[in-house]
Write a protein that holds these residues in place. Structure first.
Motif, PDB file in Angstrom:
ATOM      1  N   ASP A 224       0.376  -6.425  -6.300  1.00 16.02           N
ATOM      2  CA  ASP A 224       0.939  -5.201  -6.877  1.00 16.02           C
ATOM      3  C   ASP A 224       0.963  -4.074  -5.793  1.00 16.02           C
ATOM      4  O   ASP A 224       0.155  -3.929  -5.303  1.00 16.02           O
ATOM      5  CB  ASP A 224       0.276  -4.991  -7.994  1.00 16.02           C
ATOM      6  CG  ASP A 224       0.567  -5.935  -9.088  1.00 16.02           C
ATOM      7  OD1 ASP A 224       1.327  -6.629  -8.858  1.00 16.02           O
ATOM      8  OD2 ASP A 224      -0.052  -5.679 -10.162  1.00 16.02           O
ATOM      9  N   ALA A 225       2.242  -3.386  -5.412  1.00 12.66           N
ATOM     10  CA  ALA A 225       2.169  -2.334  -4.699  1.00 12.66           C
ATOM     11  C   ALA A 225       3.366  -1.418  -5.116  1.00 12.66           C
ATOM     12  O   ALA A 225       4.573  -1.787  -5.430  1.00 12.66           O
ATOM     13  CB  ALA A 225       2.322  -2.623  -3.327  1.00 12.66           C
ATOM     14  N   ASP A 226       3.000  -0.093  -5.299  1.00 13.61           N
ATOM     15  CA  ASP A 226       4.070   0.739  -5.432  1.00 13.61           C
ATOM     16  C   ASP A 226       4.784   1.161  -4.064  1.00 13.61           C
ATOM     17  O   ASP A 226       4.240   1.017  -3.001  1.00 13.61           O
ATOM     18  CB  ASP A 226       3.791   2.412  -5.986  1.00 13.61           C
ATOM     19  CG  ASP A 226       3.176   2.143  -7.376  1.00 13.61           C
ATOM     20  OD1 ASP A 226       3.682   1.214  -8.317  1.00 13.61           O
ATOM     21  OD2 ASP A 226       1.881   2.560  -7.641  1.00 13.61           O
ATOM     22  N   GLY A 227       5.995   1.734  -4.070  1.00  9.29           N
ATOM     23  CA  GLY A 227       6.448   2.024  -2.800  1.00  9.29           C
ATOM     24  C   GLY A 227       5.864   3.352  -2.042  1.00  9.29           C
ATOM     25  O   GLY A 227       5.119   3.175  -1.251  1.00  9.29           O
ATOM     26  N   LEU A 228       6.266   4.527  -2.637  1.00 12.62           N
ATOM     27  CA  LEU A 228       5.507   5.676  -2.571  1.00 12.62           C
ATOM     28  C   LEU A 228       4.736   6.301  -3.476  1.00 12.62           C
ATOM     29  O   LEU A 228       5.304   6.421  -4.859  1.00 12.62           O
ATOM     30  CB  LEU A 228       6.693   6.813  -2.132  1.00 12.62           C
ATOM     31  CG  LEU A 228       7.168   6.620  -0.584  1.00 12.62           C
ATOM     32  CD1 LEU A 228       8.213   7.439  -0.332  1.00 12.62           C
ATOM     33  CD2 LEU A 228       6.056   6.701   0.444  1.00 12.62           C
ATOM     34  N   VAL A 229       3.682   6.905  -3.461  1.00 13.95           N
ATOM     35  CA  VAL A 229       2.698   7.368  -4.606  1.00 13.95           C
ATOM     36  C   VAL A 229       2.513   9.077  -4.196  1.00 13.95           C
ATOM     37  O   VAL A 229       1.962   8.981  -3.154  1.00 13.95           O
ATOM     38  CB  VAL A 229       1.381   6.828  -4.665  1.00 13.95           C
ATOM     39  CG1 VAL A 229       0.625   7.447  -5.866  1.00 13.95           C
ATOM     40  CG2 VAL A 229       1.842   5.338  -5.005  1.00 13.95           C
ATOM     41  N   LEU A 230       2.869   9.995  -5.001  1.00 13.21           N
ATOM     42  CA  LEU A 230       2.568  11.161  -4.971  1.00 13.21           C
ATOM     43  C   LEU A 230       1.287  11.488  -5.879  1.00 13.21           C
ATOM     44  O   LEU A 230       1.435  11.557  -7.072  1.00 13.21           O
ATOM     45  CB  LEU A 230       3.766  12.242  -5.419  1.00 13.21           C
ATOM     46  CG  LEU A 230       4.850  12.214  -4.476  1.00 13.21           C
ATOM     47  CD1 LEU A 230       6.022  13.084  -5.111  1.00 13.21           C
ATOM     48  CD2 LEU A 230       4.430  12.866  -2.961  1.00 13.21           C
ATOM     49  N   ALA A 231       0.270  11.429  -5.132  1.00 15.62           N
ATOM     50  CA  ALA A 231      -1.048  11.519  -5.876  1.00 15.62           C
ATOM     51  C   ALA A 231      -1.547  12.896  -5.913  1.00 15.62           C
ATOM     52  O   ALA A 231      -1.046  13.786  -5.516  1.00 15.62           O
ATOM     53  CB  ALA A 231      -2.149  10.474  -5.191  1.00 15.62           C
TER      54      ALA A 231
END
Length: 297
Positions: free
Chosen positions: A122-129
């Protein structure tokens, strides 16, 4: 995937995008909600230029994110890739973004592509954390993030702009999650009732094109084309737009001075889905906490 009529950065006259929306005025970035007010936006503290398609190392997008995270304050990431291609094939997940950054994937008339097809698990593309509020992600093509509940773009902070992106072959397009994730704009901006900028194009997703999931208030989803492929055929998933346990959202046109929806139809979303009517939904408002929601335009 080539997009005709993309805006250049010197604010040319508006030209129709592939979906026929005005797309020339990029000054909307300076008209952001909250702290980014007209005339008040300062220049980025640092600009990191991506010069290689490599997954990692000097000049890579991965390294640019690491460098931006390590530089306190608003920075920018731009691209100057070799002529042989604009695709970045990722081998491992990118670092999450933890500081304000403007990422613009426009490269001439092409969009830089982030391809997650080689990532295992599992992996998101971009994450604004957390810590990344007041960021912009625009003009990227993000594809092949299909595992589990992955999203092309996951937003966990506030006052961000997600605009002009092409998101496809993904589990979810954009997910806004976390109670602190408020006042985000997904798509075009409503500037005094007029659509400014360009929406996202999201198709070939499994679950949701855009989902507001236990997010903060004031998130605005407008001017996006969801569930329609480049041949104008239905290619949506289970839910076009989902609002789940999230209050105070605006889907489409906002509220004008007369108390009715905004007058610019470009603020409306186009939502199409092959699975709608077969257990799927175009727009769904669900679960307790989903209150004071406007769906218009």
């Amino acid at each position: 995937h080539h997009r005709e009529g993309r805006p250049l950065l010197d604010f040319p006259p508006a030209r129709p995008s592939r979906r026929g929306r005005p797309s020339g005025d990029r000054r909307a970035v300076a008209l952001r909600r909250g702290s980014r007010l007209v005339g008040a936006q300062s220049a980025p503290l640092a600009t990191f230029v991506v010069t290689t398609n490599a997954d990692a190392g000097d000049g890579s997008f991965r390294q640019a994110i690491i460098d931006a995270n390590g530089t306190v304050g608003a920075d920018s990431i731009t691209f100057d890739l070799p002529a042989e291609g604009t695709a970045i094939d990722l081998v491992t997940p990118l670092p999450v973004i933890t500081d304000a950054v403007d990422i613009d994937g426009l490269l001439g008339e092409l969009l830089v592509t982030l391809d997650g097809g080689a990532i295992v698990g599992d992996a998101d593309g971009l994450v604004l954390a957390s810590g990344s509020s007041n960021s912009t992600i625009e003009n990227l093509e993000i594809r092949d993030f299909q595992s589990g509940g992955a999203a092309a773009i996951r937003v966990e902070s506030s006052e961000n702009l997600i605009a002009g992106n092409v998101l496809w072959s993904v589990a979810n397009g954009v997910i806004v999650v976390d109670s602190e994730a408020a006042n985000n704009i997904i798509g075009v901006e409503d500037v005094e009732g007029q659509a400014t900028g360009e929406g996202n194009e999201i198709w070939d997703f499994t679950f949701a094109g855009v989902e507001l999931d236990t997010a903060g208030t004031g998130n605005h989803v407008a001017g996006n084309t969801i569930g329609l492929d480049p041949d104008d055929q239905p290619a949506g998933g289970d839910r076009g737009i989902a609002v789940d346990a999230t209050a105070g959202s605006v889907i489409g046109a906002g509220v004008g001075p007369d108390g009715l929806g905004g007058m610019d139809f470009d603020l409306g979303n186009v939502v199409v889905g092959a699975e709608f009517g077969e257990g799927g939904y175009g727009i769904v408002l669900q679960n307790s906490g989903t209150t004071s929601t406007i769906v218009a335009g």
